[in-house]
Design a protein around this motif. Sequence first.
Motif, mmCIF file in Angstrom:
data_model
loop_
_atom_site.group_PDB
_atom_site.id
_atom_site.type_symbol
_atom_site.label_atom_id
_atom_site.label_comp_id
_atom_site.label_asym_id
_atom_site.label_seq_id
_atom_site.Cartn_x
_atom_site.Cartn_y
_atom_site.Cartn_z
ATOM 1 N N LEU A 17 -8.320 11.603 3.798
ATOM 2 C CA LEU A 17 -7.022 10.960 3.618
ATOM 3 C C LEU A 17 -6.327 10.726 4.947
ATOM 4 O O LEU A 17 -5.811 9.618 5.220
ATOM 5 N N ALA B 21 -5.462 7.041 6.661
ATOM 6 C CA ALA B 21 -4.062 6.713 6.935
ATOM 7 C C ALA B 21 -3.870 6.326 8.386
ATOM 8 O O ALA B 21 -3.136 5.377 8.708
ATOM 9 N N MET C 296 -5.935 4.655 -2.490
ATOM 10 C CA MET C 296 -4.912 3.620 -2.343
ATOM 11 C C MET C 296 -4.871 3.080 -0.908
ATOM 12 O O MET C 296 -4.739 1.878 -0.689
ATOM 13 N N ILE C 297 -4.994 3.991 0.060
ATOM 14 C CA ILE C 297 -5.017 3.553 1.457
ATOM 15 C C ILE C 297 -6.286 2.752 1.740
ATOM 16 O O ILE C 297 -6.276 1.763 2.488
ATOM 17 N N VAL D 213 0.746 4.345 -2.597
ATOM 18 C CA VAL D 213 0.555 5.723 -2.138
ATOM 19 C C VAL D 213 1.630 6.632 -2.721
ATOM 20 O O VAL D 213 1.343 7.752 -3.183
ATOM 21 N N TYR E 214 -2.470 2.556 9.031
ATOM 22 C CA TYR E 214 -1.086 2.446 9.489
ATOM 23 C C TYR E 214 -0.969 2.273 11.002
ATOM 24 O O TYR E 214 0.130 2.029 11.503
ATOM 25 N N THR F 289 1.019 7.137 -6.524
ATOM 26 C CA THR F 289 -0.164 7.968 -6.753
ATOM 27 C C THR F 289 0.096 9.417 -6.377
ATOM 28 O O THR F 289 -0.344 10.346 -7.071
ATOM 29 N N SER F 290 0.817 9.642 -5.291
ATOM 30 C CA SER F 290 1.147 11.008 -4.869
ATOM 31 C C SER F 290 1.981 11.722 -5.928
ATOM 32 O O SER F 290 1.731 12.895 -6.242
ATOM 33 N N VAL G 239 -4.910 9.519 -3.483
ATOM 34 C CA VAL G 239 -4.049 8.865 -2.492
ATOM 35 C C VAL G 239 -4.906 8.134 -1.462
ATOM 36 O O VAL G 239 -4.575 7.015 -1.032
ATOM 37 N N SER G 240 -6.006 8.750 -1.087
ATOM 38 C CA SER G 240 -6.911 8.128 -0.119
ATOM 39 C C SER G 240 -7.467 6.800 -0.641
ATOM 40 O O SER G 240 -7.632 5.844 0.120
ATOM 41 N N ILE H 172 0.832 -1.207 0.000
ATOM 42 C CA ILE H 172 0.000 0.000 0.000
ATOM 43 C C ILE H 172 0.868 1.258 0.000
ATOM 44 O O ILE H 172 0.565 2.244 -0.683
ATOM 45 N N THR H 173 1.964 1.231 0.740
ATOM 46 C CA THR H 173 2.858 2.390 0.786
ATOM 47 C C THR H 173 3.443 2.686 -0.590
ATOM 48 O O THR H 173 3.573 3.860 -0.984
#
Length: 419
Positions: free
Chosen positions: A387, A391, A334-335, A283, A395, A286-287, A331-332, A279-280
Motif C-alpha cells: 500500500l 501510494a 484503489m490506488i 481510497v 501521489y 474503502t478505508s 485500499v491498495s 482516486i483519493t
Amino acid sequence: MSSRAKSGLFPVAGAAAGTLLYNLGQWLILILLTQYAGIIEVGLFSLALAISAPFSLLTGMALRTVYVTDVDPERSFGDFLVLRLAGSTLTIVVCLFYALATGTIGTIFVAVVFCKSIDSVTDIFCAPLQENGRLLRIGFQSGLNGVVSAASVAFFLVFLDASVDVAILSSLLGSIAALLVSLPAPRVDTFRASFPAILQIAQTAWPLGISAMVVSLMANVPRYVLNGYVDVGAVGIFSAVAYLTVIGTAVVAALAQLLLPRLVATNRTCRYPALRSDITKLVALTSLASSFIVVAGFFIASPLLSWLYGNEYNEPFTFTILLAAWAAGAVSWMIDLGLSTRRQFRMQLISSLVALTAVTIASFILIAKFNLEGAGLAALIGSVIHLLMRAIFFYNPPPTARHRRPPGQPAQQHQPDRT
C-alpha cells in the motif's frame, strides 16, 4: 479504445454479485472438504491453488486490463485472445512439469491447474464485454462458474459418497460452463490476429503479468513456508481461515475492474489532478468500509470459524490479522486503479517486488516462531508495504506524468470500437 460505459448501478451490482457468487462457490468447496475430507486433503487442495495461481497470472499478463486501457485501434481482440491462449497452454505445461518433478502430481493438482487455465481464457472474453458496458454478462458467467463447480463437488461428495479426487475433478464442469457462455460474446470478425501486434501487446503487458504473479506470491509465500516448516495440514488451516478475506479481495478486485473504464474515459479528457481527486475519494471510502469490517471481524472471529469449519480451524487471532491485511490490500487496489489508468505498469511491478521481498523475509522469520500467527503477520507486513509503495508512486509521479495525457490519445478523440 472506446469505452461506451452503459453501466449504471444495477449492471455494476450484477457483475459484482456474480463475482461474489463465484467466490462463494469456491468457498463452499473448501467448506465441503473440511466436513467430508481430512485436513490433509484440504491442505493439498490449498497447496495446488497456491502453486498454480502465480503461473496462471504470469502468463495471463492482466490482458483484460491492457485491452480496456489500450489506445491503439489497430490491435484487435484476436491479438489478445491468441496471446491468452498461448499463456494458458504454457501454464498447464509448466505446472504439470513442476508437479512431476516435485512429486506433488495428483488428481487434485491436475483439476486445479486445468480450472485455472480455462478460467483464464474465459477472462479475456470478458474484456470486450467490460469495454462495452455489458457487465451483467460478466457477472452471469462468473456466478454460473461458482454455482456449477460447488454443486458438482457437493453432488459427488455428499450424495454419491465419491472420493475427494473425483469430486474436485468434477469442478471442471463449472469452468467449462462459464467458458461456453462467454464464447459468443465477440463477433466473428474480431478473431483476426497479427504476430507484430501480439508482440507489441506482450511487450506492454509483461510487467503487469509479473506484477500480478508477484502479488499472488505475496499471498502464497506464507503457505509455502508453512508447508516447509510445519506441514500441509497447517496450509489447509491457514487457507480455510484466510478464505473469507479471499472473497473480500475478489469483490474489491471486481469493483476495481468495473470502475477502470470510467476512470480511463475521464483521464482521456482530464489531467492528473482530476484523476488524483477521484482516486483519493475511492481510497477514503474503502478505508472507512474496510476498517468497520476489521472491527466487526475481531468480535465474531472465534464463533464464526468454529461454526464454519470446526474446532480444528478455530484461529481467531490469525483471522483478525488477515482481516487487517485484507483492509490494507483493499485500499491498495484503489490506488492501483490510478496506476493502471495512467498505464504506469512498471511502477506497479516495482511496488509488488518490494512487498514480496518483505513478506518473504517476514514469513521465514515469523512462521518459524509463531506458526499460523506468524503467517498472518507476514501477510499483514506485505500488504502494508505494498500500500505504501503504490501510494508513493501514484501521489508523487514524475513531473511529465502530471500534465500529459495517455500516450497517443489527443483530447476528446473517439476511438472506434474494435468488437
